[in-house]
Design a protein around this motif. Structure first.
Motif, PDB file in Angstrom:
ATOM      1  N   LYS A 167     -76.908  17.064 -25.896  1.00 35.23           N
ATOM      2  CA  LYS A 167     -77.314  17.706 -26.676  1.00 35.23           C
ATOM      3  C   LYS A 167     -78.838  17.764 -26.856  1.00 35.23           C
ATOM      4  O   LYS A 167     -79.570  18.383 -26.823  1.00 35.23           O
ATOM      5  N   TRP A 211     -78.496  25.985 -26.987  1.00 33.76           N
ATOM      6  CA  TRP A 211     -76.739  26.441 -26.223  1.00 33.76           C
ATOM      7  C   TRP A 211     -76.705  27.984 -27.493  1.00 33.76           C
ATOM      8  O   TRP A 211     -77.407  28.073 -27.917  1.00 33.76           O
ATOM      9  N   GLU A 227     -73.715  29.106 -28.368  1.00 30.13           N
ATOM     10  CA  GLU A 227     -73.054  28.892 -29.065  1.00 30.13           C
ATOM     11  C   GLU A 227     -73.873  27.692 -30.373  1.00 30.13           C
ATOM     12  O   GLU A 227     -73.317  26.079 -30.447  1.00 30.13           O
ATOM     13  N   GLY A 236     -71.436  25.301 -31.653  1.00 31.09           N
ATOM     14  CA  GLY A 236     -70.736  24.461 -30.681  1.00 31.09           C
ATOM     15  C   GLY A 236     -70.695  23.301 -30.667  1.00 31.09           C
ATOM     16  O   GLY A 236     -71.813  22.453 -30.596  1.00 31.09           O
ATOM     17  N   SER A 237     -69.361  22.206 -30.292  1.00 32.54           N
ATOM     18  CA  SER A 237     -69.326  21.157 -29.535  1.00 32.54           C
ATOM     19  C   SER A 237     -67.950  21.176 -29.123  1.00 32.54           C
ATOM     20  O   SER A 237     -67.104  21.513 -29.396  1.00 32.54           O
ATOM     21  N   SER A 253     -64.795  22.974 -29.848  1.00 30.29           N
ATOM     22  CA  SER A 253     -64.573  23.533 -28.528  1.00 30.29           C
ATOM     23  C   SER A 253     -63.158  23.486 -28.893  1.00 30.29           C
ATOM     24  O   SER A 253     -61.633  24.200 -28.945  1.00 30.29           O
ATOM     25  N   TYR A 265     -69.090  27.839 -24.114  1.00 29.74           N
ATOM     26  CA  TYR A 265     -69.953  26.173 -24.479  1.00 29.74           C
ATOM     27  C   TYR A 265     -69.846  25.110 -23.869  1.00 29.74           C
ATOM     28  O   TYR A 265     -70.555  24.719 -23.325  1.00 29.74           O
ATOM     29  N   ASP A 287     -72.614  26.667 -21.299  1.00 29.35           N
ATOM     30  CA  ASP A 287     -73.879  26.063 -21.274  1.00 29.35           C
ATOM     31  C   ASP A 287     -74.055  24.304 -21.122  1.00 29.35           C
ATOM     32  O   ASP A 287     -75.160  23.397 -21.047  1.00 29.35           O
ATOM     33  N   ASP A 288     -72.991  23.421 -21.531  1.00 26.32           N
ATOM     34  CA  ASP A 288     -72.817  22.074 -21.111  1.00 26.32           C
ATOM     35  C   ASP A 288     -72.945  21.760 -19.608  1.00 26.32           C
ATOM     36  O   ASP A 288     -73.831  21.121 -18.964  1.00 26.32           O
TER      37      ASP A 288
END
Length: 520
Positions: free
Chosen positions: A443, A453, A455, A458-459, A463, A485, A488-489
């Motif tokens: 990130k 991201w 969200e 989000g992490s 999640s 999420y 996007d990762d």
């Protein structure tokens, strides 16, 4: 002042956190994270499961632990009655009771070190409190009769961490003072219901010094220095408060590569800030922390100062093969639930460079028992692109592939062929580029190169919370958050790969051009 086992547990992890719990402004605390609340619920559930599995026939005080004085009285009364097991009991001692048994030597030594005098009025307010998971009766001799009690602590961790051992020794010492005899053993029951017995000969002495250190810090109000440790601080409610202080001070802990041990070495050299690290000569720095580390820290500071990425000095730009590429490339990321030991989402972004298209595919276990099904779906899907490199960020993806392959009896040849295509971008980053960032998480790097991201909250931990809530509520909106999420990762991984490839190629070309011009 109450010095509890919870404060001591935190002290072993971070002494500043313990200080702030007593003297900090509660309004400066961050809201408690969903993941931490989840862990607390799971810990309580784990304790109940252990009690049920082992058929402990327990008694418990009538009042809750919030009323610690009355709870302690009722706990001691249950011990006097000789009940077999006590659940949710408490033990408490005044400072005078603690000191009378252990003697003053340790405390006086600590007080002398700090050259402080603590008034008897302050000491009279200090109470030590312990809340073991269980107290178990066994044969022996105590002030209650021909029996004594041993403490059992039930923890969610998979291993016997030092802080668990510290608290186990603290409970044993408290119990020893109250019942007149120290238990011969103290027991942990961990996540897999496996037992661990504490070496009290070692940990009782160690615990007494740690308690004395904590005691002196609290009664003298000696506020510990800020040190930002990315893993240790991530779930702490004081992280935001401490981080602001660290930023304002340009604290060295914000520089990647400055570990607590290296920070001690730097302090011995009089290096206490980013500015002083900039000024020190690399040779002198190398004499203390090692020349490779010194070079790394100097480059890291240079990158942060200039806000630009640098090629790592140890990286061979000319002779190292470039990052693999393909007409079709896969970008892979996993979401996992550690408590259930389930990998519930295997996400893959397929990038077709010839057609200039990309498509995200998600293999999602809507219930944990579907893990085997999504694993097979993932294998079938990746087999459609046998020549495509599979990019990921960190070793976790490789470890997970190996775990799933063992668990579901995947042929070794299939696993070997699959893993041969994996490209860990984290390894590429750490060996080739120095970024002007405080953390080398995906990130942090992706944000620096311009990817964000959707969200914002989000992490990976979040999640897990969304998935846990999905299992309880069946609200499909939670699944959509997880998928968004994870996608996007994958896209961030693709963005980082493209940036790395372009950056290293441009730097290589510049170096070749410079070398050629110098030869002329």
């Amino acid at each position: 002042m109450l010095i509890t086992d919870h404060l001591l547990l935190n002290y072993k992890r971070c002494n500043r956190r313990t200080f702030l719990e007593i003297y900090g402004n509660p309004q400066q605390k961050d809201p408690e994270k969903d993941f931490l609340l989840k862990l607390k619920r799971e810990n309580q559930s784990h304790i109940r499961n252990v009690i049920q599995a082992r058929s402990f026939d327990y008694h418990q005080p009538e009042v809750s632990r919030h009323h610690w004085q009355l709870n302690t009285q009722q706990t001691i009364e249950l011990m006097r009655q000789g009940v077999d097991c006590i659940y949710r009991g408490m033990l408490s001692l005044t400072f005078a009771e603690w000191k009378a048994v252990l003697g003053e030597q340790i405390f006086l030594a600590k007080l002398k070190d700090n050259q402080q005098e603590i008034s008897s009025q302050i000491l009279s307010t200090v109470t030590f409190i312990a809340a073991p998971s269980l107290l178990i009766k066994q044969s022996g001799k105590s002030r209650f009769g021909n029996w004594e009690y041993v403490p059992i602590n039930i923890k969610l961790g998979r291993r016997a961490k030092p802080e668990y051992k510290l608290i186990a020794a603290f409970h044993s010492q408290m119990l020893g003072i109250i019942q007149g005899t120290i238990p011969e053993r103290s027991q942990l029951i961990l996540r897999e219901h496996n037992d661990y017995f504490i070496n009290l000969d070692h940990w009782l002495i160690k615990m007494q010094y740690i308690v004395a250190d904590c005691f002196v810090m609290l009664v003298d109000k000696l506020e510990p220095e800020v040190f930002i440790s990315r893993q240790r601080c991530s779930l702490c409610n004081w992280h935001g408060h401490c981080y602001k202080i660290a930023q304002s001070e340009q604290h060295l802990s914000l520089v990647p590569g400055v570990t607590p041990r290296r920070y001690e070495d730097l302090q011995q050299m009089g290096i206490n800030s980013v500015e002083s690290l900039i000024e020190v000569e690399e040779t002198r720095l190398g004499e203390m922390v090692g020349y490779d580390v010194a070079r790394q820290l100097k480059q890291q500071i240079a990158a942060i100062q200039s806000d630009r990425a640098l090629v790592k000095s140890s990286f061979d730009l000319i002779n190292t093969q470039p990052i693999p590429t393909g007409a079709i490339e896969l970008y892979f990321d996993i979401e996992a639930e550690p408590e259930r030991q389930t990998d519930y989402l295997l996400g893959v972004l397929v990038v077709d460079r010839a057609e200039n298209t990309e498509k995200f595919s998600a293999f999602l276990a809507e219930k944990p028992e579907d893990e085997g099904k999504i694993w097979q779906q993932f294998l079938d899907f990746t087999a459609l692109y046998p020549d495509a490199p599979i990019f990921h960020y960190s070793e976790y993806e490789v470890d997970t592939i190996k775990r799933l392959a063992r668990l579901y009896d995947t042929p070794k040849s299939t696993t070997k062929d699959l893993l041969s295509r994996f490209v860990d971008l984290h390894r590429w980053v750490t060996k080739s580029v120095v970024f002007p960032v405080e953390s080398y998480s995906l990130k942090a790097l992706a944000n620096w190169i311009g990817f964000y991201w959707r969200e914002t909250k989000g992490s990976g931990d979040q999640s897990v919370c969304w998935y846990d809530q999905w299992l309880q509520t069946q609200d499909r909106a939670l699944l959509e958050l997880i998928l968004s999420y994870n996608e996007d990762d994958c896209r961030a991984t693709r963005c980082l790969k493209d940036w790395l490839l372009d950056f290293l190629e441009s730097q290589r070309n510049q170096k070749i051009t410079l070398t050629q011009s110098m030869k002329k």
